[in-house]
Motif scaffolding. Sequence first.
Motif, PDB file in Angstrom:
ATOM      1  N   PRO A 163      10.951 -12.915  -2.406  1.00  0.00           N
ATOM      2  CA  PRO A 163      12.291 -12.810  -3.002  1.00  0.00           C
ATOM      3  C   PRO A 163      12.908 -14.177  -3.269  1.00  0.00           C
ATOM      4  CG  PRO A 163      12.071 -11.354  -1.115  1.00  0.00           C
ATOM      5  CD  PRO A 163      10.871 -12.245  -1.116  1.00  0.00           C
ATOM      6  N   LEU A 164      13.639 -14.284  -4.372  1.00  0.00           N
ATOM      7  CA  LEU A 164      14.346 -15.513  -4.717  1.00  0.00           C
ATOM      8  C   LEU A 164      15.835 -15.390  -4.424  1.00  0.00           C
ATOM      9  CD1 LEU A 164      12.585 -16.388  -8.086  1.00  0.00           C
ATOM     10  CD2 LEU A 164      12.203 -17.409  -5.839  1.00  0.00           C
ATOM     11  N   GLU A 165      16.218 -14.290  -3.784  1.00  0.00           N
ATOM     12  CA  GLU A 165      17.621 -14.034  -3.488  1.00  0.00           C
ATOM     13  C   GLU A 165      17.777 -13.810  -1.982  1.00  0.00           C
ATOM     14  OE1 GLU A 165      18.934 -11.408  -7.228  1.00  0.00           O
ATOM     15  OE2 GLU A 165      17.168 -10.699  -6.155  1.00  0.00           O
TER      16      GLU A 165
ATOM     17  N   VAL B 161      16.663  -6.594  -4.608  1.00  0.00           N
ATOM     18  CA  VAL B 161      16.266  -7.851  -5.222  1.00  0.00           C
ATOM     19  C   VAL B 161      16.048  -7.632  -6.717  1.00  0.00           C
ATOM     20  CG1 VAL B 161      13.811  -7.530  -4.695  1.00  0.00           C
ATOM     21  CG2 VAL B 161      14.686  -9.807  -5.020  1.00  0.00           C
ATOM     22  N   VAL B 162      16.462  -8.604  -7.505  1.00  0.00           N
ATOM     23  CA  VAL B 162      16.285  -8.558  -8.955  1.00  0.00           C
ATOM     24  C   VAL B 162      15.260  -9.601  -9.393  1.00  0.00           C
ATOM     25  CG1 VAL B 162      17.439  -8.848 -11.182  1.00  0.00           C
ATOM     26  CG2 VAL B 162      18.617  -7.690  -9.319  1.00  0.00           C
ATOM     27  N   GLU B 163      15.228 -10.749  -8.727  1.00  0.00           N
ATOM     28  CA  GLU B 163      14.301 -11.820  -9.074  1.00  0.00           C
ATOM     29  C   GLU B 163      13.401 -12.137  -7.881  1.00  0.00           C
ATOM     30  OE1 GLU B 163      16.213 -15.025 -11.778  1.00  0.00           O
ATOM     31  OE2 GLU B 163      17.731 -14.422 -10.305  1.00  0.00           O
TER      32      GLU B 163
ATOM     33  N   VAL C  50       3.800 -15.427 -10.510  1.00  0.00           N
ATOM     34  CA  VAL C  50       4.434 -14.723 -11.624  1.00  0.00           C
ATOM     35  C   VAL C  50       5.908 -14.580 -11.265  1.00  0.00           C
ATOM     36  CG1 VAL C  50       4.549 -12.588 -12.961  1.00  0.00           C
ATOM     37  CG2 VAL C  50       2.327 -13.441 -12.166  1.00  0.00           C
ATOM     38  N   TYR C  51       6.767 -15.093 -12.133  1.00  0.00           N
ATOM     39  CA  TYR C  51       8.209 -14.917 -11.960  1.00  0.00           C
ATOM     40  C   TYR C  51       8.570 -13.527 -12.474  1.00  0.00           C
ATOM     41  CZ  TYR C  51      13.185 -15.299 -12.986  1.00  0.00           C
ATOM     42  OH  TYR C  51      14.542 -15.066 -13.058  1.00  0.00           O
ATOM     43  N   VAL C  52       9.170 -12.707 -11.608  1.00  0.00           N
ATOM     44  CA  VAL C  52       9.518 -11.339 -11.985  1.00  0.00           C
ATOM     45  C   VAL C  52      11.036 -11.209 -12.033  1.00  0.00           C
ATOM     46  CG1 VAL C  52       9.335  -8.897 -11.390  1.00  0.00           C
ATOM     47  CG2 VAL C  52       7.432 -10.455 -10.880  1.00  0.00           C
TER      48      VAL C  52
ATOM     49  N   SER D 103      11.459 -22.334 -10.691  1.00  0.00           N
ATOM     50  CA  SER D 103      12.290 -21.813  -9.607  1.00  0.00           C
ATOM     51  C   SER D 103      12.365 -22.879  -8.530  1.00  0.00           C
ATOM     52  CB  SER D 103      11.709 -20.518  -9.039  1.00  0.00           C
ATOM     53  OG  SER D 103      10.614 -20.796  -8.187  1.00  0.00           O
ATOM     54  N   MET D 104      13.206 -22.647  -7.561  1.00  0.00           N
ATOM     55  CA  MET D 104      13.344 -23.621  -6.476  1.00  0.00           C
ATOM     56  C   MET D 104      12.073 -23.703  -5.642  1.00  0.00           C
ATOM     57  SD  MET D 104      16.028 -21.602  -4.138  1.00  0.00           S
ATOM     58  CE  MET D 104      15.968 -19.833  -4.074  1.00  0.00           C
ATOM     59  N   TYR D 105      11.184 -22.709  -5.778  1.00  0.00           N
ATOM     60  CA  TYR D 105       9.950 -22.696  -4.999  1.00  0.00           C
ATOM     61  C   TYR D 105       8.746 -23.197  -5.774  1.00  0.00           C
ATOM     62  CZ  TYR D 105      12.685 -19.900  -1.791  1.00  0.00           C
ATOM     63  OH  TYR D 105      13.654 -19.458  -0.935  1.00  0.00           O
TER      64      TYR D 105
END
Length: 150
Positions: free
Chosen positions: A72-74, A80-82, A104-106, A132-134
């Motif tokens: 998760p990016l949130e 979670v959306v992203e 893969v960015y989802v 992304s930050m990662y």
Amino acid sequence: MKKWVLAGVFIMAAIAGAVIYQVVGSRGAASLNGVEVDWRLLGEMDYITGSSSSELKALNGQAVKIPGFMVPLEDNQRDVVEFLLVPSPQACIHVPPPPPNQMVYVKMRKGTEVAVGPIWVHGTLNLVTKKSMYGDASFELVGEVVEPYK
């Protein structure tokens, strides 16, 4: 006579309901269909030059399903959306991150629950670099559905 008219109305309603169920159900099933993409194919993306195989290029903008693990990016623990999809649980985000062709960015159209184990993600694949930050991801997936991997 009234009995026959009433029976006819019930039969027509049943037929209409069945037709509507088939049409709506087939659209839902179509969103779960797509080309199954594995990580070996995604690995054919040369993330330095941006070139990829013709097989991978043919999937750009197409409906696909990809197995993997959610990062998760949130901060929201439930919805979670992203997120980043990675090929294994060991490919979690660390220093250094996995190579871009292994992430893969989802971006989900609607939020989904955070998944702990392996999943399938269904959606439209785009061959674009997403930051992304990662770390960078060589692919974007506009997600429709997340389901457990079986």
